[in-house]
Design a protein around this motif. Structure first.
Motif, PDB file in Angstrom:
ATOM      1  N   GLU A  87       6.090  -5.837   4.963  1.00  0.00           N
ATOM      2  CA  GLU A  87       6.683  -5.912   3.630  1.00  0.00           C
ATOM      3  C   GLU A  87       7.071  -4.518   3.122  1.00  0.00           C
ATOM      4  O   GLU A  87       8.143  -4.332   2.545  1.00  0.00           O
ATOM      5  CB  GLU A  87       5.716  -6.587   2.645  1.00  0.00           C
ATOM      6  CG  GLU A  87       5.484  -8.056   2.909  1.00  0.00           C
ATOM      7  CD  GLU A  87       4.561  -8.325   4.103  1.00  0.00           C
ATOM      8  OE1 GLU A  87       3.727  -7.456   4.458  1.00  0.00           O
ATOM      9  OE2 GLU A  87       4.688  -9.402   4.704  1.00  0.00           O
ATOM     10  N   LEU A 145      10.205  -3.406   5.106  1.00  0.00           N
ATOM     11  CA  LEU A 145      11.419  -4.095   4.671  1.00  0.00           C
ATOM     12  C   LEU A 145      11.874  -3.642   3.292  1.00  0.00           C
ATOM     13  O   LEU A 145      13.074  -3.643   2.999  1.00  0.00           O
ATOM     14  CB  LEU A 145      11.198  -5.609   4.692  1.00  0.00           C
ATOM     15  CG  LEU A 145      11.049  -6.241   6.071  1.00  0.00           C
ATOM     16  CD1 LEU A 145      10.706  -7.725   5.947  1.00  0.00           C
ATOM     17  CD2 LEU A 145      12.300  -6.038   6.913  1.00  0.00           C
ATOM     18  N   ARG A 177      12.189  -0.791   2.266  1.00  0.00           N
ATOM     19  CA  ARG A 177      12.982   0.432   2.398  1.00  0.00           C
ATOM     20  C   ARG A 177      14.474   0.136   2.590  1.00  0.00           C
ATOM     21  O   ARG A 177      15.294   1.037   2.508  1.00  0.00           O
ATOM     22  CB  ARG A 177      12.481   1.268   3.571  1.00  0.00           C
ATOM     23  CG  ARG A 177      11.095   1.816   3.337  1.00  0.00           C
ATOM     24  CD  ARG A 177      10.641   2.625   4.542  1.00  0.00           C
ATOM     25  NE  ARG A 177       9.463   3.379   4.234  1.00  0.00           N
ATOM     26  CZ  ARG A 177       9.453   4.625   3.776  1.00  0.00           C
ATOM     27  NH1 ARG A 177      10.581   5.245   3.555  1.00  0.00           N
ATOM     28  NH2 ARG A 177       8.323   5.244   3.533  1.00  0.00           N
ATOM     29  N   PHE A 178      14.826  -1.110   2.856  1.00  0.00           N
ATOM     30  CA  PHE A 178      16.213  -1.484   3.088  1.00  0.00           C
ATOM     31  C   PHE A 178      16.851  -2.000   1.812  1.00  0.00           C
ATOM     32  O   PHE A 178      16.184  -2.615   0.982  1.00  0.00           O
ATOM     33  CB  PHE A 178      16.299  -2.591   4.153  1.00  0.00           C
ATOM     34  CG  PHE A 178      15.914  -2.137   5.534  1.00  0.00           C
ATOM     35  CD1 PHE A 178      16.884  -1.709   6.427  1.00  0.00           C
ATOM     36  CD2 PHE A 178      14.585  -2.138   5.941  1.00  0.00           C
ATOM     37  CE1 PHE A 178      16.534  -1.287   7.702  1.00  0.00           C
ATOM     38  CE2 PHE A 178      14.230  -1.719   7.208  1.00  0.00           C
ATOM     39  CZ  PHE A 178      15.206  -1.295   8.092  1.00  0.00           C
ATOM     40  N   ASP A 230      21.080  -5.584   3.335  1.00  0.00           N
ATOM     41  CA  ASP A 230      20.704  -5.214   4.696  1.00  0.00           C
ATOM     42  C   ASP A 230      19.388  -5.865   5.097  1.00  0.00           C
ATOM     43  O   ASP A 230      19.217  -6.299   6.231  1.00  0.00           O
ATOM     44  CB  ASP A 230      20.590  -3.697   4.834  1.00  0.00           C
ATOM     45  CG  ASP A 230      21.920  -2.999   4.669  1.00  0.00           C
ATOM     46  OD1 ASP A 230      22.971  -3.626   4.932  1.00  0.00           O
ATOM     47  OD2 ASP A 230      21.916  -1.820   4.268  1.00  0.00           O
ATOM     48  N   ARG A 231      18.469  -5.926   4.155  1.00  0.00           N
ATOM     49  CA  ARG A 231      17.169  -6.555   4.421  1.00  0.00           C
ATOM     50  C   ARG A 231      17.364  -8.021   4.765  1.00  0.00           C
ATOM     51  O   ARG A 231      16.767  -8.521   5.719  1.00  0.00           O
ATOM     52  CB  ARG A 231      16.259  -6.387   3.199  1.00  0.00           C
ATOM     53  CG  ARG A 231      14.870  -6.947   3.394  1.00  0.00           C
ATOM     54  CD  ARG A 231      13.944  -6.667   2.219  1.00  0.00           C
ATOM     55  NE  ARG A 231      14.549  -6.820   0.920  1.00  0.00           N
ATOM     56  CZ  ARG A 231      14.687  -5.831   0.023  1.00  0.00           C
ATOM     57  NH1 ARG A 231      14.280  -4.616   0.291  1.00  0.00           N
ATOM     58  NH2 ARG A 231      15.241  -6.058  -1.148  1.00  0.00           N
ATOM     59  N   ASP A 232      18.224  -8.708   4.022  1.00  0.00           N
ATOM     60  CA  ASP A 232      18.488 -10.122   4.293  1.00  0.00           C
ATOM     61  C   ASP A 232      19.078 -10.320   5.689  1.00  0.00           C
ATOM     62  O   ASP A 232      18.712 -11.248   6.409  1.00  0.00           O
ATOM     63  CB  ASP A 232      19.420 -10.714   3.238  1.00  0.00           C
ATOM     64  CG  ASP A 232      18.773 -10.809   1.867  1.00  0.00           C
ATOM     65  OD1 ASP A 232      17.527 -10.691   1.770  1.00  0.00           O
ATOM     66  OD2 ASP A 232      19.514 -10.984   0.878  1.00  0.00           O
ATOM     67  N   VAL A 250      16.187  -9.672   8.268  1.00  0.00           N
ATOM     68  CA  VAL A 250      15.226 -10.781   8.291  1.00  0.00           C
ATOM     69  C   VAL A 250      15.845 -11.995   8.970  1.00  0.00           C
ATOM     70  O   VAL A 250      15.200 -12.657   9.789  1.00  0.00           O
ATOM     71  CB  VAL A 250      14.729 -11.107   6.864  1.00  0.00           C
ATOM     72  CG1 VAL A 250      13.953 -12.413   6.844  1.00  0.00           C
ATOM     73  CG2 VAL A 250      13.873  -9.965   6.327  1.00  0.00           C
TER      74      VAL A 250
END
Length: 82
Positions: free
Chosen positions: A53, A56, A58-59, A63-65, A68
């Motif tokens: 967590e 993630l 940090r994005f 971009d995180r989506d 993931v």
């Protein structure tokens, strides 16, 4: 001895290239970072690796989506990602 030398060369190559490496074990959630990855993220190695967590976070959200989603597809369907 050969394996140790190979590991030292890898670490030196990562340092020179400014790239790091990491490993995530989905079954345990454990993340392992190389020394260069700590350097890149400005994190003190004495603090240990971040949780998934924390990593993630940090994005940027978009971009995180994407990340993931790619990881979920890789785990569920065996689709590789970059």
């Amino acid at each position: 001895e050969e394996l140790r030398n190979s590991g030292r060369r890898l670490m030196e190559n990562q340092r020179l290239a400014g790239v790091g490496g990491w490993h995530w074990a989905p079954e345990t959630g454990r993340i392992e970072w190389t020394a260069e990855t700590f350097q890149i993220f400005g994190r003190n190695p004495e603090d240990g690796e971040p949780s998934l967590e924390e990593y993630l976070a940090r994005f940027a959200p978009a971009d995180r989506d994407k990340l993931v989603g790619a990881v979920e597809r890789a785990l569920q369907e065996g689709i590789p990602y970059k």
